[in-house]
Design a protein around this motif. Structure first.
Motif, PDB file in Angstrom:
ATOM      1  N   LEU A  11     104.184  53.283 -48.993  1.00 49.58           N
ATOM      2  CA  LEU A  11     105.615  53.484 -49.240  1.00 49.58           C
ATOM      3  C   LEU A  11     106.215  52.238 -49.868  1.00 49.58           C
ATOM      4  N   MET A  12     105.995  51.088 -49.236  1.00 52.23           N
ATOM      5  CA  MET A  12     106.491  49.824 -49.784  1.00 52.23           C
ATOM      6  C   MET A  12     105.408  49.038 -50.507  1.00 52.23           C
ATOM      7  N   LEU A  13     104.191  49.116 -49.983  1.00 50.48           N
ATOM      8  CA  LEU A  13     103.066  48.386 -50.559  1.00 50.48           C
ATOM      9  C   LEU A  13     102.033  49.354 -51.100  1.00 50.48           C
ATOM     10  N   ASP A  14     101.391  48.985 -52.197  1.00 54.91           N
ATOM     11  CA  ASP A  14     100.366  49.833 -52.811  1.00 54.91           C
ATOM     12  C   ASP A  14      99.043  49.632 -52.075  1.00 54.91           C
ATOM     13  N   SER A  15      99.123  49.673 -50.754  1.00 50.26           N
ATOM     14  CA  SER A  15      97.973  49.325 -49.924  1.00 50.26           C
ATOM     15  C   SER A  15      97.058  50.500 -49.634  1.00 50.26           C
ATOM     16  N   HIS A  64     111.754  69.184 -45.097  1.00 52.01           N
ATOM     17  CA  HIS A  64     112.379  67.902 -45.366  1.00 52.01           C
ATOM     18  C   HIS A  64     112.506  67.674 -46.868  1.00 52.01           C
ATOM     19  N   ARG A  65     113.165  66.606 -47.236  1.00 48.91           N
ATOM     20  CA  ARG A  65     113.330  66.258 -48.644  1.00 48.91           C
ATOM     21  C   ARG A  65     112.083  65.538 -49.149  1.00 48.91           C
ATOM     22  N   ILE A  66     111.640  65.894 -50.339  1.00 50.52           N
ATOM     23  CA  ILE A  66     110.483  65.265 -50.981  1.00 50.52           C
ATOM     24  C   ILE A  66     110.921  64.815 -52.369  1.00 50.52           C
ATOM     25  N   VAL A  67     110.726  63.532 -52.663  1.00 51.60           N
ATOM     26  CA  VAL A  67     111.112  62.986 -53.959  1.00 51.60           C
ATOM     27  C   VAL A  67     109.901  62.354 -54.620  1.00 51.60           C
ATOM     28  N   ASP A  68     110.014  62.073 -55.900  1.00 55.57           N
ATOM     29  CA  ASP A  68     108.851  61.589 -56.642  1.00 55.57           C
ATOM     30  C   ASP A  68     108.787  60.077 -56.783  1.00 55.57           C
ATOM     31  N   SER A  69     109.788  59.359 -56.278  1.00 55.61           N
ATOM     32  CA  SER A  69     109.773  57.896 -56.401  1.00 55.61           C
ATOM     33  C   SER A  69     110.828  57.296 -55.483  1.00 55.61           C
ATOM     34  N   GLN A 105     110.428  62.042 -47.994  1.00 57.83           N
ATOM     35  CA  GLN A 105     109.033  61.702 -48.293  1.00 57.83           C
ATOM     36  C   GLN A 105     108.885  61.299 -49.749  1.00 57.83           C
ATOM     37  N   VAL A 106     108.189  60.185 -49.954  1.00 59.70           N
ATOM     38  CA  VAL A 106     107.853  59.705 -51.293  1.00 59.70           C
ATOM     39  C   VAL A 106     106.329  59.680 -51.363  1.00 59.70           C
ATOM     40  N   PRO A 107     105.683  60.792 -51.708  1.00 62.60           N
ATOM     41  CA  PRO A 107     104.216  60.855 -51.656  1.00 62.60           C
ATOM     42  C   PRO A 107     103.571  59.839 -52.590  1.00 62.60           C
ATOM     43  N   ASP A 108     102.434  59.335 -52.137  1.00 58.12           N
ATOM     44  CA  ASP A 108     101.653  58.405 -52.958  1.00 58.12           C
ATOM     45  C   ASP A 108     100.341  59.082 -53.328  1.00 58.12           C
ATOM     46  N   LEU A 109      99.267  58.785 -52.630  1.00 55.45           N
ATOM     47  CA  LEU A 109      97.969  59.363 -52.954  1.00 55.45           C
ATOM     48  C   LEU A 109      97.819  60.796 -52.464  1.00 55.45           C
ATOM     49  N   LEU A 110      98.532  61.144 -51.406  1.00 54.16           N
ATOM     50  CA  LEU A 110      98.351  62.440 -50.766  1.00 54.16           C
ATOM     51  C   LEU A 110      99.522  63.342 -51.089  1.00 54.16           C
ATOM     52  N   ALA A 111      99.298  64.313 -51.981  1.00 54.67           N
ATOM     53  CA  ALA A 111     100.367  65.237 -52.360  1.00 54.67           C
ATOM     54  C   ALA A 111     100.653  66.202 -51.212  1.00 54.67           C
ATOM     55  N   PRO A 112     101.917  66.519 -50.962  1.00 53.14           N
ATOM     56  CA  PRO A 112     102.236  67.446 -49.870  1.00 53.14           C
ATOM     57  C   PRO A 112     101.747  68.860 -50.178  1.00 53.14           C
ATOM     58  N   ASP A 113     101.060  69.466 -49.212  1.00 54.16           N
ATOM     59  CA  ASP A 113     100.603  70.837 -49.388  1.00 54.16           C
ATOM     60  C   ASP A 113     101.673  71.799 -48.876  1.00 54.16           C
TER      61      ASP A 113
END
Length: 236
Positions: A21-25, A207-212, A191-199
């Protein structure tokens, strides 16, 4: 940018997940685990590791142990952890937009907390190395609670420590596990998905889902117009 329902009101506090979310970890840890598994001769589908995102260390250990055996899992996780620590100490990049969002919230006097599944020593090291630790009022980790996400414990603790009722907290999360934890806490997750797209199952949570993070900030900005900026203060 997809259409997302506006937020009902200005949150009294914003609570942030950390990894992904905050770090590209998330990419860093997945890459470290894949390399460790390869070094130990464990043949694991590269996409299998994505299912560990957002879970506690214990859950990850249990799942990997069930897949390749407890002894092999311990060896892979130990090597993966060492590789990841090396990557973290070299510096993990910010996710785009995090600093701008944190600065905006600080300007308007919105309290900010971290609620992460990472253990406290490593969480603090990562936040400090990323020059983000000083931007938060509270940091809560899996070391501080009895039950990890998706239990609500770490989010409820963050709300208590920041002095805000859970119902008035906005949560920013990347993983389905974290979203479920926030909902269980009675908070409003974005939710701001990173590697795992919401199914479909995750989307059904409503809930709310945004792209960034920029999109998440856009949800907040109209509400911040009713709250005047705080006097500018330099970092001490």
């Amino acid at each position: 940018m997809s259409t997302v329902a506006p937020l009902p009101c200005l949150p009294a506090a914003v609570i942030f997940d950390m990894d992904g979310l905050m770090l590209d970890s998330e990419r860093a840890i997945i890459d470290a685990l894949r390399q460790a598994a390869h070094e130990h001769g464990a043949r694991i589908d590269p996409d299998w590791w994505l299912g560990l995102i957002g879970h506690s260390d214990e859950v990850c250990r249990q799942r990997l142990g069930a897949l390749i055996g407890e002894e092999a899992a311990s060896a892979v996780l130990a090597r993966g952890h060492a590789l990841y620590i090396a990557a973290a100490e070299a510096g993990i990049a910010h996710r785009p937009g995090i600093v701008t969002l944190l600065e905006l919230l600080a300007t308007h006097g919105i309290p900010r907390a971290v609620a992460t599944s990472t253990r406290r020593p490593l969480a603090l090291r990562k936040l400090e190395a990323a020059d983000l630790l000083w931007r938060f009022d509270v940091v809560c980790t899996s070391s501080d609670v009895a039950r990890p996400k998706p239990a609500p414990d770490v989010y409820l603790l963050a709300a208590r420590r920041i002095g805000v009722d859970a119902v008035h907290c906005l949560v920013l999360e990347d993983s389905p596990t974290g979203v479920r934890a926030a909902l269980a806490a009675g908070m409003t997750p974005v939710q701001v998905p990173d590697l795992l797209a919401p199914d479909d199952g995750v989307r059904a949570l409503g809930h709310r889902i945004v792209d960034s993070l920029a999109h998440a900030q856009a949800l907040l900005e109209p509400l911040l117009t009713t709250r005047p900026p705080m006097p500018t203060a330099s970092r001490t």
